[in-house]
Design a protein around this motif. Structure first.
Motif: not given
Length: 179
Positions: A1-4, A6-14, A145-159
């Motif tokens: 699992x690469x960094x990207x 790993x981040x997707x998994x963290x966002x998904x679990x959040x 949602x996590x896999x869509x390129x347009x959903x990059x900003x989801x990380x800011x909402x989750x944060x």
């Protein structure tokens, strides 16, 4: 699992955790509206989330993932995992946190087969159905949602939501400590 990944998994679990906490809050608000006839602020936090439901969703997800092709098994595993979490949490809070009782099925409607007020059949049925919804509807939507390129900003909402949640829990903990 690469960094990207790993981040997707963290966002998904959040997403799963926050979704569970908010849906649990809504469920309890509606249940107590039916039970008591008026709204009661449920949970120990100030925000519209109840952490045990977030943890419950994560436990359900982890324990039912391999059972995805067997909906009946998902239902029963979700009910069992939730019941065990609920019983252990309730027991520990009551016996090791000065008699703290955050829920008590002894005094609620539809409390069939309740065990010392910690768990009852109604809650297990609800959690089993919730496990089906989580596994077959919510989790796939969150993956998409996590896999869509347009959903990059989801990380800011989750944060932002995660920071609000952490501040809420810390604030309530500090206030409770000084009472």
């Amino acid at each position: 699992m690469n960094i990207t990944e790993s981040r997707k998994m963290i966002y998904y679990l959040l997403m799963i955790f926050l979704f569970g906490g908010v849906i649990g809050f809504v469920y309890e608000e509606l249940f107590y509206l039916v039970d008591l006839g008026y709204l009661v602020k449920r949970g120990t936090t100030l925000g519209p989330w109840i952490p045990i439901y977030g943890f419950g969703c994560l436990f359900i997800l982890f324990t039912t993932n391999r059972l995805r092709n067997k909906p009946l098994a998902v239902f029963f595993m979700a009910a069992a995992v939730s019941g065990i979490l609920e019983f252990i949490s309730g027991y520990i809070l009551y016996h090791y946190a000065g008699g703290l009782r955050l829920w008590d099925y002894n005094v609620e409607i539809w409390n069939w087969f309740n065990i010392d007020g910690y768990v009852c059949l109604r809650s297990l049925i609800v959690f089993g159905v919730a496990g089906l919804i989580l596994q077959y509807i919510a989790a796939p939507v969150f993956h998409k949602v996590i896999d869509e390129e347009k959903a990059k900003n989801i990380k800011y909402v989750l944060l932002a939501l995660s920071v609000l949640f952490i501040i809420d829990v810390l604030f309530v903990s500090v206030v409770s400590f000084f009472k």
